[in-house]
Design an enzyme around this catalytic site. Structure first.
Site, mmCIF file in Angstrom:
data_model
loop_
_atom_site.group_PDB
_atom_site.id
_atom_site.type_symbol
_atom_site.label_atom_id
_atom_site.label_comp_id
_atom_site.label_asym_id
_atom_site.label_seq_id
_atom_site.Cartn_x
_atom_site.Cartn_y
_atom_site.Cartn_z
ATOM 1 C CB CYS A 1 12.253 136.455 40.748
ATOM 2 S SG CYS A 1 13.458 135.186 40.286
ATOM 3 C CG ASN A 2 8.370 140.050 38.412
ATOM 4 O OD1 ASN A 2 9.307 139.607 37.753
ATOM 5 N ND2 ASN A 2 7.177 140.264 37.883
#
Length: 382
Positions: free
Chosen positions: A159-160
């Site tokens: 997700c980063n």
């Protein structure tokens, strides 16, 4: 709250500090998003998978998610879900990712007034499937982009990864002023699900949705930088000023893909302590990001935080002293799409621009979190 590099000698009024070092900066000149075809409420998903376990139902129905876009496995003649093999999931990933990715890039180009032929550099981000050649090559062929387009694929960061990619793309943009760079996040989360009766998979299955988001970046050449007017009220095109990263090594296994022998496919794991780990480290990295620019948290006009889940959003908000209004787009994207992994913050960014509330001189913070465990941030200014 500390004032970073502001001292009493240069700030007696509490006003925000000016940027004293004039350096080239990439500008975000366009954004576009896309989703997969079908949208489902959480109740519809429970019905589709015939989930009766009260604990699992509670996870779905108390997620602060109203609906998500997904491509579900088909049902057989008896109404049972037809299991998808890992190979079938990879095929699904390729199909959905190419479709959403192309539509997101086209929407981004339309927003920025550019044509596909204008793209000089393409960075594609995904965690929901593995392809060789990667999405960048497949999209260049699919969209008829120039075969001379420089490209890179960021796979598996989680997700980063959207901000990790934005950092790299911004660096390429600064090194190639006047050229168009596009960062695309494509997450076909429908292709990364394991369907079983465990709470481990229920948390993941209740959270993620399909989505793609693209941004176009340009760094002004010396001539255009001197002649360009200030951004009008409500406009987009913020400059990317800096980035800050923080790897929480003690929580490196808190979010991960494992191979599930019993299922014959990959299975994603989310530790229930993730929200608290992220929240406990949020203040440290935001302090470092703002200290580098001589800013306070009160100087930030716009906060765009990853829609990682209700508990994650609450933990970040409490630890940074943010209001629900500050994270309204983060909450809204979670409600309407679920967790879109690497592209979530760009969906929030698009909603902020649609409000037309940004003003020249406004500061914004982009903040995402993911496997590592990692928190990534960026500082932008309109």
């Amino acid at each position: 709250m500390t004032a970073g590099t502001i001292t009493p000698e240069n700030d007696t009024t509490g006003a925000r500090a000016p940027q004293t070092k004039a350096t080239a900066a990439a500008r975000i000149v366009g954004v576009g998003t896309a989703s997969s075809e079908h949208r489902y409420s959480q109740q519809e998903l429970l019905d589709h998978f015939a989930i009766e376990d009260p604990k699992i139902r509670s996870v779905f129905l108390n997620s602060a998610i109203d609906r998500r876009y997904l491509t579900l496995p088909e049902l057989d003649a008896h109404g049972a879900v037809i299991e998808e093999s890992q190979g079938e999931l990879l095929d699904k990933h390729r199909r959905i990712a190419l479709d959403m990715g192309a539509r997101a890039v086209r929407a981004c180009l339309e927003d920025s007034g550019l044509d596909p032929a204008d793209i000089d550099y393409l960075c594609c981000v995904t965690t929901t499937g593995f392809l060789t050649p990667g999405l960048s090559a497949l999209l260049i062929r699919e969209m008829g982009l120039s075969p001379r387009t420089s490209r890179v694929d960021v796979v598996g960061m989680g997700c980063n990864a959207g901000l990790n990619a934005l950092n790299a793309v911004a660096g390429w943009s600064v090194a190639n002023p006047g050229k168009v760079a596009v960062a695309l996040c494509v997450e076909a989360c429908s292709a990364a699900y394991v369907i079983d009766s465990t709470l481990r998979t229920a948390v993941v299955n209740s959270l993620f949705g399909d989505g793609a988001a693209a941004v176009a970046l340009i760094t002004d050449t010396q001539d255009t930088a001197h002649s360009a007017p200030a951004s009008p009220a409500g406009s987009g095109s913020p400059r990317i000023l800096s980035f800050a990263s923080h790897l929480i090594t003690d929580a490196i296994d808190a979010m991960r893909f494992d191979w599930d022998d019993s299922q014959g496919k990959f299975s994603f794991f989310l530790d229930p302590q993730v929200p608290y780990v992220v929240g406990a480290n949020a203040e440290q990295i935001i302090g470092r990001l703002l200290d580098g620019a001589g800013l306070r948290r009160s100087d930030i006009d716009h906060w765009l935080v990853h829609s990682g889940g209700k508990k994650v959003i609450d933990a970040v908000r409490v630890n940074l002293g943010l209001t629900r209004h500050d994270v309204r787009h983060t909450i809204g994207v979670l409600r309407d799409y679920g967790n879109l992994s690497s592209g979530s913050f760009l969906f929030s960014y698009e909603r902020l621009l649609q409000e037309r509330v940004t003003r020249s001189g406004d500061y914004g913070v982009l903040m995402v979190m993911g496997p590592g465990s990692t928190i990534e941030t960026a500082l932008v200014q309109w």
